[in-house]
Motif scaffolding. Structure first.
Motif, short mmCIF file in Angstrom:
data_model
loop_
_atom_site.label_atom_id
_atom_site.label_comp_id
_atom_site.label_asym_id
_atom_site.label_seq_id
_atom_site.Cartn_x
_atom_site.Cartn_y
_atom_site.Cartn_z
N ASN A 197 66.08 5.36 1.29
CA ASN A 197 66.27 4.60 0.05
C ASN A 197 65.55 3.25 0.16
OD1 ASN A 197 68.01 6.34 -1.48
ND2 ASN A 197 69.60 5.87 0.02
N GLY A 198 65.11 2.75 -0.97
CA GLY A 198 64.46 1.44 -0.98
C GLY A 198 62.99 1.57 -0.59
N ALA A 199 62.15 0.78 -1.23
CA ALA A 199 60.70 0.92 -1.03
C ALA A 199 60.25 0.47 0.36
CB ALA A 199 59.97 0.12 -2.09
N ILE A 226 68.92 -5.03 15.30
CA ILE A 226 67.73 -4.63 14.53
C ILE A 226 68.04 -4.97 13.09
CG2 ILE A 226 68.56 -2.22 14.66
CD1 ILE A 226 65.66 -1.35 14.29
N ARG A 227 67.28 -5.90 12.54
CA ARG A 227 67.58 -6.46 11.22
C ARG A 227 66.47 -6.22 10.23
NH1 ARG A 227 72.01 -9.73 11.81
NH2 ARG A 227 72.26 -10.66 13.87
N CYS A 228 66.86 -5.78 9.06
CA CYS A 228 65.93 -5.66 7.94
C CYS A 228 65.77 -7.04 7.30
CB CYS A 228 66.45 -4.65 6.93
SG CYS A 228 65.48 -4.62 5.43
N LEU A 229 64.53 -7.48 7.15
CA LEU A 229 64.27 -8.82 6.61
C LEU A 229 64.39 -8.87 5.09
CD1 LEU A 229 61.21 -9.67 8.88
CD2 LEU A 229 63.61 -10.26 9.23
N THR A 230 64.22 -7.74 4.43
CA THR A 230 64.36 -7.69 2.97
C THR A 230 65.83 -7.73 2.57
OG1 THR A 230 62.32 -6.43 2.74
CG2 THR A 230 63.85 -6.34 0.89
N HIS A 231 66.66 -7.08 3.37
CA HIS A 231 68.09 -6.98 3.05
C HIS A 231 68.90 -7.72 4.12
CE1 HIS A 231 66.04 -3.43 1.26
NE2 HIS A 231 66.61 -3.97 0.20
N ALA A 232 68.67 -9.03 4.14
CA ALA A 232 69.22 -9.84 5.23
C ALA A 232 70.68 -10.22 5.03
CB ALA A 232 68.39 -11.10 5.39
N ASP A 233 71.10 -10.35 3.77
CA ASP A 233 72.48 -10.81 3.54
C ASP A 233 73.04 -10.21 2.25
OD1 ASP A 233 71.35 -12.24 1.43
OD2 ASP A 233 71.08 -14.01 2.67
N ILE A 234 74.23 -10.65 1.90
CA ILE A 234 74.94 -10.06 0.76
C ILE A 234 74.18 -10.29 -0.56
CG2 ILE A 234 76.39 -12.10 0.29
CD1 ILE A 234 78.71 -10.05 -0.15
N HIS A 235 73.39 -11.35 -0.64
CA HIS A 235 72.64 -11.64 -1.86
C HIS A 235 71.47 -10.67 -2.06
CE1 HIS A 235 75.11 -15.16 -2.17
NE2 HIS A 235 74.74 -15.54 -0.97
N SER A 236 71.11 -9.99 -1.01
CA SER A 236 70.01 -9.01 -1.12
C SER A 236 70.53 -7.60 -0.79
CB SER A 236 68.86 -9.41 -0.21
OG SER A 236 69.32 -9.63 1.11
N ASN A 237 71.81 -7.35 -1.12
CA ASN A 237 72.44 -6.05 -0.87
C ASN A 237 72.49 -5.69 0.61
OD1 ASN A 237 73.02 -5.47 -3.59
ND2 ASN A 237 70.91 -4.79 -3.91
N GLY A 238 72.56 -6.70 1.45
CA GLY A 238 72.68 -6.46 2.89
C GLY A 238 74.04 -6.90 3.40
N PRO A 239 74.18 -7.20 4.64
CA PRO A 239 73.12 -7.10 5.63
C PRO A 239 72.86 -5.65 6.06
CG PRO A 239 75.13 -7.82 6.70
CD PRO A 239 75.42 -7.70 5.22
N MET A 240 71.56 -5.36 6.21
CA MET A 240 71.14 -4.07 6.75
C MET A 240 70.81 -4.32 8.22
SD MET A 240 67.96 -1.76 5.44
CE MET A 240 68.77 -0.88 4.13
N VAL A 241 71.70 -3.87 9.06
CA VAL A 241 71.58 -4.21 10.48
C VAL A 241 72.08 -3.06 11.34
CG1 VAL A 241 73.84 -5.37 10.50
CG2 VAL A 241 72.14 -5.99 12.20
N GLY A 242 71.48 -2.92 12.50
CA GLY A 242 71.95 -1.96 13.50
C GLY A 242 71.88 -2.63 14.85
#
Ligand code: CU
Length: 73
Positions: free
Chosen positions: A15-17, A52-68
């Motif tokens: 999901n996500g570009a 391992i952090r996604c820079l596009t989805h870093a926090d709640i304001h960008s639908n994150g955090p996307m992290v592993g």
């Protein structure tokens, strides 16, 4: 993974570009795009937990955090 081990990590985008990411503490960077598999290879010589952090989805304001986490024993 165990310290000293060489690892190949394959991440496939569902999901996500675009998901540019970093693995903190290891100097590893990459980008996952939808429908494609991104491969990074690395070796870790020190025990610890490496985010391992996604820079596009870093926090709640960008639908994150996307992290592993990569745990090295
Ligand atoms: Cu992302």
């Amino acid at each position: 993974m165990r310290k000293g081990e060489s690892v190949e990590l394959n991440i496939t985008g569902v999901n996500g570009a675009s998901h540019p990411f970093v693995i903190e503490g290891l100097g590893v960077r990459g980008e996952v795009t939808k429908g494609n598999t991104t491969t990074v290879r690395f070796k870790v010589d020190k025990k610890g937990t490496y985010p391992i952090r996604c820079l596009t989805h870093a926090d709640i304001h960008s639908n994150g955090p996307m992290v592993g986490y990569i745990v090295v024993l």
